[in-house]
Each structure stands twice: as structure tokens, then as C-alpha cells.
Design a protein around this motif. Structure first.
Motif, PDB file in Angstrom:
ATOM      1  N   HIS A   3     -39.887  84.066 -35.899  1.00 37.75           N
ATOM      2  CA  HIS A   3     -40.622  83.377 -34.844  1.00 37.75           C
ATOM      3  C   HIS A   3     -40.159  81.937 -34.898  1.00 37.75           C
ATOM      4  O   HIS A   3     -40.292  81.273 -35.927  1.00 37.75           O
ATOM      5  CB  HIS A   3     -42.136  83.466 -35.064  1.00 37.75           C
ATOM      6  N   VAL A   4     -39.580  81.459 -33.819  1.00 36.45           N
ATOM      7  CA  VAL A   4     -39.016  80.113 -33.757  1.00 36.45           C
ATOM      8  C   VAL A   4     -39.917  79.248 -32.892  1.00 36.45           C
ATOM      9  O   VAL A   4     -40.254  79.634 -31.769  1.00 36.45           O
ATOM     10  CB  VAL A   4     -37.586  80.142 -33.161  1.00 36.45           C
ATOM     11  N   ILE A   5     -40.287  78.088 -33.410  1.00 38.11           N
ATOM     12  CA  ILE A   5     -41.095  77.133 -32.654  1.00 38.11           C
ATOM     13  C   ILE A   5     -40.217  75.937 -32.328  1.00 38.11           C
ATOM     14  O   ILE A   5     -39.650  75.318 -33.226  1.00 38.11           O
ATOM     15  CB  ILE A   5     -42.323  76.681 -33.454  1.00 38.11           C
ATOM     16  N   VAL A   6     -40.105  75.640 -31.042  1.00 39.77           N
ATOM     17  CA  VAL A   6     -39.329  74.491 -30.589  1.00 39.77           C
ATOM     18  C   VAL A   6     -40.314  73.483 -30.021  1.00 39.77           C
ATOM     19  O   VAL A   6     -41.057  73.785 -29.088  1.00 39.77           O
ATOM     20  CB  VAL A   6     -38.304  74.894 -29.508  1.00 39.77           C
ATOM     21  N   LYS A   7     -40.314  72.294 -30.604  1.00 39.06           N
ATOM     22  CA  LYS A   7     -41.163  71.216 -30.118  1.00 39.06           C
ATOM     23  C   LYS A   7     -40.269  70.189 -29.457  1.00 39.06           C
ATOM     24  O   LYS A   7     -39.254  69.786 -30.035  1.00 39.06           O
ATOM     25  CB  LYS A   7     -41.937  70.588 -31.277  1.00 39.06           C
ATOM     26  N   ALA A  19     -34.510  78.956 -20.293  1.00 37.25           N
ATOM     27  CA  ALA A  19     -33.101  79.011 -20.680  1.00 37.25           C
ATOM     28  C   ALA A  19     -32.936  78.696 -22.165  1.00 37.25           C
ATOM     29  O   ALA A  19     -32.138  79.338 -22.862  1.00 37.25           O
ATOM     30  CB  ALA A  19     -32.277  78.041 -19.831  1.00 37.25           C
ATOM     31  N   LEU A  20     -33.695  77.722 -22.663  1.00 32.39           N
ATOM     32  CA  LEU A  20     -33.639  77.385 -24.084  1.00 32.39           C
ATOM     33  C   LEU A  20     -34.122  78.550 -24.936  1.00 32.39           C
ATOM     34  O   LEU A  20     -33.480  78.915 -25.926  1.00 32.39           O
ATOM     35  CB  LEU A  20     -34.475  76.135 -24.366  1.00 32.39           C
ATOM     36  N   ALA A  21     -35.235  79.154 -24.551  1.00 24.20           N
ATOM     37  CA  ALA A  21     -35.768  80.295 -25.307  1.00 24.20           C
ATOM     38  C   ALA A  21     -34.759  81.445 -25.329  1.00 24.20           C
ATOM     39  O   ALA A  21     -34.564  82.089 -26.367  1.00 24.20           O
ATOM     40  CB  ALA A  21     -37.088  80.754 -24.713  1.00 24.20           C
ATOM     41  N   GLU A  22     -34.096  81.692 -24.215  1.00 22.67           N
ATOM     42  CA  GLU A  22     -33.079  82.749 -24.173  1.00 22.67           C
ATOM     43  C   GLU A  22     -31.905  82.417 -25.085  1.00 22.67           C
ATOM     44  O   GLU A  22     -31.394  83.288 -25.803  1.00 22.67           O
ATOM     45  CB  GLU A  22     -32.594  82.956 -22.739  1.00 22.67           C
ATOM     46  N   ALA A  23     -31.463  81.159 -25.081  1.00 26.07           N
ATOM     47  CA  ALA A  23     -30.335  80.757 -25.925  1.00 26.07           C
ATOM     48  C   ALA A  23     -30.695  80.850 -27.404  1.00 26.07           C
ATOM     49  O   ALA A  23     -29.873  81.312 -28.220  1.00 26.07           O
ATOM     50  CB  ALA A  23     -29.901  79.334 -25.570  1.00 26.07           C
ATOM     51  N   VAL A  24     -31.902  80.447 -27.754  1.00 22.22           N
ATOM     52  CA  VAL A  24     -32.345  80.546 -29.144  1.00 22.22           C
ATOM     53  C   VAL A  24     -32.418  82.010 -29.557  1.00 22.22           C
ATOM     54  O   VAL A  24     -31.971  82.385 -30.648  1.00 22.22           O
ATOM     55  CB  VAL A  24     -33.701  79.829 -29.345  1.00 22.22           C
ATOM     56  N   THR A  25     -32.963  82.847 -28.701  1.00 17.71           N
ATOM     57  CA  THR A  25     -33.052  84.278 -28.996  1.00 17.71           C
ATOM     58  C   THR A  25     -31.672  84.878 -29.221  1.00 17.71           C
ATOM     59  O   THR A  25     -31.454  85.624 -30.182  1.00 17.71           O
ATOM     60  CB  THR A  25     -33.780  85.023 -27.857  1.00 17.71           C
ATOM     61  N   ALA A  42     -41.436  80.122 -29.274  1.00 17.39           N
ATOM     62  CA  ALA A  42     -42.498  79.332 -28.654  1.00 17.39           C
ATOM     63  C   ALA A  42     -41.947  77.956 -28.327  1.00 17.39           C
ATOM     64  O   ALA A  42     -41.240  77.356 -29.134  1.00 17.39           O
ATOM     65  CB  ALA A  42     -43.693  79.202 -29.597  1.00 17.39           C
ATOM     66  N   ILE A  43     -42.267  77.473 -27.152  1.00 14.13           N
ATOM     67  CA  ILE A  43     -41.868  76.132 -26.740  1.00 14.13           C
ATOM     68  C   ILE A  43     -43.147  75.298 -26.653  1.00 14.13           C
ATOM     69  O   ILE A  43     -44.067  75.651 -25.915  1.00 14.13           O
ATOM     70  CB  ILE A  43     -41.165  76.135 -25.362  1.00 14.13           C
ATOM     71  N   GLU A  44     -43.205  74.222 -27.423  1.00 13.20           N
ATOM     72  CA  GLU A  44     -44.385  73.354 -27.427  1.00 13.20           C
ATOM     73  C   GLU A  44     -44.010  71.982 -26.888  1.00 13.20           C
ATOM     74  O   GLU A  44     -43.144  71.306 -27.430  1.00 13.20           O
ATOM     75  CB  GLU A  44     -44.941  73.223 -28.845  1.00 13.20           C
ATOM     76  N   ASP A  45     -44.678  71.592 -25.814  1.00 11.62           N
ATOM     77  CA  ASP A  45     -44.493  70.262 -25.251  1.00 11.62           C
ATOM     78  C   ASP A  45     -45.301  69.254 -26.058  1.00 11.62           C
ATOM     79  O   ASP A  45     -46.472  69.499 -26.379  1.00 11.62           O
ATOM     80  CB  ASP A  45     -44.988  70.214 -23.806  1.00 11.62           C
ATOM     81  N   VAL A  46     -44.679  68.129 -26.370  1.00  7.49           N
ATOM     82  CA  VAL A  46     -45.347  67.054 -27.094  1.00  7.49           C
ATOM     83  C   VAL A  46     -45.091  65.763 -26.330  1.00  7.49           C
ATOM     84  O   VAL A  46     -43.938  65.447 -26.009  1.00  7.49           O
ATOM     85  CB  VAL A  46     -44.815  66.928 -28.542  1.00  7.49           C
ATOM     86  N   GLU A  47     -46.146  65.050 -26.045  1.00  5.14           N
ATOM     87  CA  GLU A  47     -46.000  63.762 -25.379  1.00  5.14           C
ATOM     88  C   GLU A  47     -45.226  62.821 -26.301  1.00  5.14           C
ATOM     89  O   GLU A  47     -45.466  62.796 -27.509  1.00  5.14           O
ATOM     90  CB  GLU A  47     -47.365  63.162 -25.047  1.00  5.14           C
ATOM     91  N   PRO A  48     -44.300  62.044 -25.752  1.00  5.10           N
ATOM     92  CA  PRO A  48     -43.519  61.133 -26.590  1.00  5.10           C
ATOM     93  C   PRO A  48     -44.382  60.219 -27.467  1.00  5.10           C
ATOM     94  O   PRO A  48     -44.055  59.984 -28.626  1.00  5.10           O
ATOM     95  CB  PRO A  48     -42.708  60.317 -25.577  1.00  5.10           C
ATOM     96  N   ARG A  49     -45.499  59.759 -26.946  1.00  6.98           N
ATOM     97  CA  ARG A  49     -46.366  58.857 -27.725  1.00  6.98           C
ATOM     98  C   ARG A  49     -47.007  59.583 -28.915  1.00  6.98           C
ATOM     99  O   ARG A  49     -47.464  58.958 -29.853  1.00  6.98           O
ATOM    100  CB  ARG A  49     -47.436  58.248 -26.829  1.00  6.98           C
ATOM    101  N   ASP A  50     -47.048  60.929 -28.884  1.00  3.30           N
ATOM    102  CA  ASP A  50     -47.658  61.712 -29.958  1.00  3.30           C
ATOM    103  C   ASP A  50     -46.635  62.277 -30.940  1.00  3.30           C
ATOM    104  O   ASP A  50     -47.004  62.957 -31.896  1.00  3.30           O
ATOM    105  CB  ASP A  50     -48.461  62.877 -29.357  1.00  3.30           C
ATOM    106  N   TRP A  51     -45.348  62.029 -30.699  1.00  4.14           N
ATOM    107  CA  TRP A  51     -44.290  62.642 -31.491  1.00  4.14           C
ATOM    108  C   TRP A  51     -44.422  62.338 -32.981  1.00  4.14           C
ATOM    109  O   TRP A  51     -44.343  63.235 -33.812  1.00  4.14           O
ATOM    110  CB  TRP A  51     -42.922  62.213 -30.976  1.00  4.14           C
ATOM    111  N   ALA A  52     -44.611  61.090 -33.333  1.00  7.59           N
ATOM    112  CA  ALA A  52     -44.674  60.715 -34.754  1.00  7.59           C
ATOM    113  C   ALA A  52     -45.828  61.418 -35.455  1.00  7.59           C
ATOM    114  O   ALA A  52     -45.662  61.981 -36.544  1.00  7.59           O
ATOM    115  CB  ALA A  52     -44.811  59.202 -34.906  1.00  7.59           C
TER     116      ALA A  52
END
Length: 66
Positions: A3-7, A19-25, A42-52
């Protein structure tokens, strides 16, 4: 069963994320010689201000050994 999590910073389109999920798969199945049905992404969106706080500290600094 990987199970791959991409943030990533929010703002990518659903088409880009799909497209990213397909390429990772494809990369996982090719590398591990496993079927597509055994991989989830899983693709998780993170606001830039919350990245750290949400990604860098816990997932990068906090898991340097992995």
C-alpha cells in the motif's frame, strides 16, 4: 500486498492524481512481480502551509531510518 501513500501539495487535478496512481502501480507490480490487484495507492493532498507539520516532521525527520 503493498500500500503506497503519496502525499503532495494540493492543487493537482484528479486526472494527474489518477495518472500518478497508475504509474506507481505499474512500477510496484513490475518491480515486485506481483499482480495489479495486490497494490493499492492513496493520494493525500496537503496544503503547502501544513507540509512541515503534517509531512516533513513526522514522515521524513521522524522516520529517517526507513
Amino acid at each position: 500486498m503493498p500500500h503506497v501513500i503519496v502525499k503532495l501539495h494540493s492543487g493537482r487535478s484528479e486526472q494527474q492524481k489518477n495518472a500518478l496512481a497508475e504509474a506507481v502501480t505499474k512500477a510496484v507490480t513490475s518491480t515486485l512481480k506481483s499482480g495489479e490487484e495486490s497494490v493499492s495507492v492513496a493520494i493525500e493532498d496537503v496544503e503547502p502551509r501544513d507540509w512541515a507539520e503534517q509531512v516533513y516532521r513526522p514522515d521524513i525527520l521522524g522516520k529517517m531510518q526507513t
